[in-house]
Design a protein around this motif. Structure first.
Motif, mmCIF file in Angstrom:
data_model
loop_
_atom_site.group_PDB
_atom_site.id
_atom_site.type_symbol
_atom_site.label_atom_id
_atom_site.label_comp_id
_atom_site.label_asym_id
_atom_site.label_seq_id
_atom_site.Cartn_x
_atom_site.Cartn_y
_atom_site.Cartn_z
ATOM 1 N N GLN A 63 0.822 -1.171 0.064
ATOM 2 C CA GLN A 63 -0.069 -0.018 -0.100
ATOM 3 C C GLN A 63 0.648 1.254 -0.014
ATOM 4 O O GLN A 63 0.384 2.193 -0.631
ATOM 5 C CB GLN A 63 -1.062 -0.243 1.191
ATOM 6 C CG GLN A 63 -2.106 -0.911 1.064
ATOM 7 C CD GLN A 63 -1.957 -2.471 1.525
ATOM 8 O OE1 GLN A 63 -1.295 -2.703 2.346
ATOM 9 N NE2 GLN A 63 -2.285 -2.944 0.341
ATOM 10 N N ASP A 117 -0.917 3.838 -2.614
ATOM 11 C CA ASP A 117 -2.258 3.238 -3.640
ATOM 12 C C ASP A 117 -3.261 3.293 -3.175
ATOM 13 O O ASP A 117 -4.278 2.810 -3.564
ATOM 14 C CB ASP A 117 -1.719 2.173 -4.094
ATOM 15 C CG ASP A 117 -1.701 0.638 -3.277
ATOM 16 O OD1 ASP A 117 -2.232 0.940 -2.100
ATOM 17 O OD2 ASP A 117 -1.101 -0.334 -3.724
ATOM 18 N N LYS A 118 -3.581 3.712 -1.865
ATOM 19 C CA LYS A 118 -4.893 3.879 -1.462
ATOM 20 C C LYS A 118 -4.946 4.920 -0.190
ATOM 21 O O LYS A 118 -3.754 5.362 0.214
ATOM 22 C CB LYS A 118 -5.174 2.303 -0.668
ATOM 23 C CG LYS A 118 -4.455 1.919 0.481
ATOM 24 C CD LYS A 118 -5.010 0.586 1.052
ATOM 25 C CE LYS A 118 -6.148 0.791 2.000
ATOM 26 N NZ LYS A 118 -6.560 -0.219 2.559
ATOM 27 N N ILE A 121 -4.172 8.968 -2.255
ATOM 28 C CA ILE A 121 -3.648 7.943 -3.320
ATOM 29 C C ILE A 121 -2.640 9.024 -4.012
ATOM 30 O O ILE A 121 -2.958 9.830 -4.415
ATOM 31 C CB ILE A 121 -4.882 7.373 -4.289
ATOM 32 C CG1 ILE A 121 -6.016 6.699 -3.334
ATOM 33 C CG2 ILE A 121 -4.149 6.675 -5.532
ATOM 34 C CD1 ILE A 121 -6.951 6.134 -4.222
#
Length: 650
Positions: free
Chosen positions: A24, A50-51, A71
């Motif tokens: 992540q 990524d989040k 993100i």
């Protein structure tokens, strides 16, 4: 693969490496265990998420950041720390924990330029065997930045980076100049020293500049615009490769040596001509052709020598070579600059007569063996000299190979985009810079480019006073008896123009080069001099003398003698050898002749053929100023100088 597809593949692969599918968050490549961060300054850690998630960061278990990430890119600031360690940095999200162990805080120096800065310790290993075997400095560390070029825009992250410690086998990959610089600083200050090895062999200064900075240099700026089109680059590369391939195909297909196996010991070479090694075939009566040529010689071994591995040294060769002993290939190098050092396994050797054959391909220039290098095979405590008369024959004669028009490392802005701009948030203590060989073709341009590059870097790192220490080029090429020929002296003068910028310092290397090698081995002298400059100008150790004599003014004294005044007479004057040398005078600034010089107190007195009409004085103003021998009491050489005689000096 065409450049667009290659570009997409590399970008995709890079994303996969940096941002694994299951991760992540990920840090930029330079943030790893065993890293060094700048002491006494906040440091920015950054990467990608990524989040959306919460990130909490700890130093030795103490929280220093708590941040909600979106993100995309993220960054956190680590508060200023004193020198020392080891420390542990921990980054935690709900699903992930990243632990960075053995983190030190010290001083970070960016070591950049071209091949003489990049040159690793293993390349100078024969000179520094003891250092490579015994060095154990875990608080000296190198961050090696992957070499890469980017033409579209600055990258967010370097394509790869690796931290290593100055101990055991890892030292072999350190920048030699960078290591000796770091060692001296570490021993003098006791502070951990990190070297960012961010150099690229053959690079021009323009390659390390931003697109905006290059607007002042229209020709290079236009190249930057052209290079943004992958099809443009690919068309040039394809055409160059096709022409070169035809040339090398003919060489390999028509080479008589390959056809008739001239490397074999039982081949009869009695009808071949002879040639002196070292030397170039065009200088010894052979036709001035390029292409492929073969050399053969024999050497005798005792029974004891034949039971040992041999260490074969073939100096340097223009251009590529394959070496065979008794018909067996023992080593090869694909271009002219690296030294030829090959291990010959004992099972290849035999007591009595052994045959050595060398296949040389010279696409351009003079082919052959470069003089004043070692040509021998060694066995423990014995060695056999291989220099002398060899057998010689052309395998196939060719005209020079087509020139290469596109070199990635020579492109303006390309290295800045890929290797420098991604480090813009890095806090550094200063910069050491060894470059200029690739800019010798246009010293006047370099005199403008180099200071502009320094200012560009200071803007990038947001450090207006970023210390920048650089060296003048080393002595190189055959010594010239005519003092009128300036050569590389003009580039050294162009380098010196950067001293007009605040917080810069210049050392010189005119006494540690090698006339026949653009990569001189004496990297310790340069590293030590860089360290002296840093200690004096950055660390406040004013007793550390880093400058040799600076000839600042020329005038006629009361006795109508030419008198040279120094800017730094406090460090004394002396010379190496039997008499002071390296000075030349001129009436018109074009035609120079050598002058006799003597030291008188803190002055230099010159004797010219016609003092009344002499207007100009030079010292060490040549590519290889072999006669220059003026030093101070600490052994540092005087800087090259070009002076106009004035009425008085103050």
């Amino acid at each position: 693969m065409n450049p667009i597809a290659l570009f997409k593949t590399l970008v995709f692969a890079h994303i996969l490496v940096i941002f694994p599918a299951l991760a992540q968050i990920h840090l930029a490549p330079q943030f790893t265990s065993s890293m060094i961060l700048q002491r006494d300054s906040s440091n920015t850690l950054y990467g990608h998420s990524d989040k959306k998630q919460r990130l909490i960061a700890y130093l030795d278990g103490v929280e220093f950041a708590d941040q909600e990430l979106g993100i995309g890119d993220w960054s956190i600031d680590l508060p200023s720390q004193d020198a020392g360690g080891p420390h542990t940095i921990t980054l935690k999200t709900q699903q992930q924990t990243i632990v960075l162990n053995d983190v030190l805080f010290g001083d970070i120096w960016l070591a950049s330029g071209q091949s003489n800065m990049e040159l690793p310790m293993y390349r100078v290993g024969l000179r520094y065997k003891t250092e490579l075997q015994n060095a154990d400095y875990p608080q000296i560390r190198q961050l090696k930045i992957n070499k890469h070029s980017a033409y579209q825009a600055p990258l967010k992250y370097v394509t790869g980076a690796k931290w290593s410690k100055a101990q055991h086998n890892d030292l072999a990959q350190f920048s030699a100049v960078g290591y000796f610089f770091a060692k001296e600083l570490h021993l003098k200050t006791g502070v951990p020293i990190g070297i960012i090895n961010n150099a690229y062999g053959g690079s021009r200064a323009e390659g390390w500049m931003s697109e905006a900075a290059l607007k002042a240099f229209p020709d290079d700026f236009q190249i930057v615009q052209n290079n943004k089109n992958p099809e443009y680059i690919q068309a040039i590369v394809d055409e160059d490769n096709a022409k070169k391939q035809l040339w090398f195909d003919e060489v390999n297909q028509q080479d008589l040596g390959k056809k008739y196996q001239w490397q074999q010991p039982n081949y009869d070479d009695n009808h071949w001509r002879t040639m002196s090694v070292p030397g170039y075939w065009a200088d010894q009566g052979a036709e001035d052709f390029n292409g492929v040529a073969w050399y053969r010689t024999q050497f005798e071994l005792t029974a004891e020598q034949a039971t040992q591995d041999g260490f074969l040294e073939l100096g340097r060769i223009i251009d590529s070579d394959i070496a065979y002993v008794n018909g067996v290939e023992v080593g090869s190098v694909g271009y002219q600059y690296p030294p030829r050092r090959y291990t010959v396994a004992k099972h290849i050797l035999k007591a009595g007569t052994n045959t050595l054959a060398v296949r040389i391909v010279a696409p351009s220039g003079k082919g052959g063996f470069i003089p004043d290098k070692p040509y021998r095979i060694s066995f423990g405590d014995s060695q056999i000299n291989l220099a002398g008369v060899w057998k010689f024959r052309f395998g196939h004669k060719m005209n020079p190979a087509p020139t290469t028009r596109f070199w990635a490392h020579m492109q303006p802005n390309a290295l800045y985009n890929a290797m420098l701009a991604p480090l813009k948030h890095t806090k550094v203590k200063g910069v050491i810079w060894y470059q200029g060989e690739s800019n010798t073709s246009d010293p006047q341009q370099y005199a403008k480019v180099f200071p502009a590059m320094i200012e560009n870097w200071r803007k990038l790192f947001n450090q207006a006073e970023l210390p920048f220490i650089f060296t003048q080029l080393a002595n190189y090429m055959q010594a010239d008896s005519d003092p009128s020929n300036a050569g590389w002296a003009q580039t050294r003068s162009a380098q010196a123009t950067a001293l007009k910028l605040h917080n810069t310092a210049m050392i010189t290397a005119i006494d540690v080069g090698e006339w026949n090698d653009i990569h001189p081995l004496n990297k310790k002298a340069l590293g030590d001099r860089f360290a002296l400059a840093a200690l004096n100008t950055v660390y406040g150790h004013t007793a550390s003398v880093y400058q040799g004599p600076i000839l600042s003014c020329a005038s006629l004294n009361k006795q109508q003698q030419i008198e040279l005044t120094l800017a730094n007479p406090q460090n004394g004057l002396t010379f190496v050898g039997e008499k002071l040398d390296g000075f030349a005078v001129s009436n018109d600034g074009k035609n120079y002749q050598w002058a006799t010089a003597v030291i008188k107190g803190d002055k230099i007195i010159l004797a010219a053929p016609n003092t009344a009409t002499t207007q100009f004085v030079r010292y060490a103003w040549q590519s290889n100023p072999a006669r220059a021998n003026l030093i101070n009491n600490t052994g540092l050489p005087a800087y090259p100088a070009q002076l106009t005689i004035s009425s008085t000096c103050h």
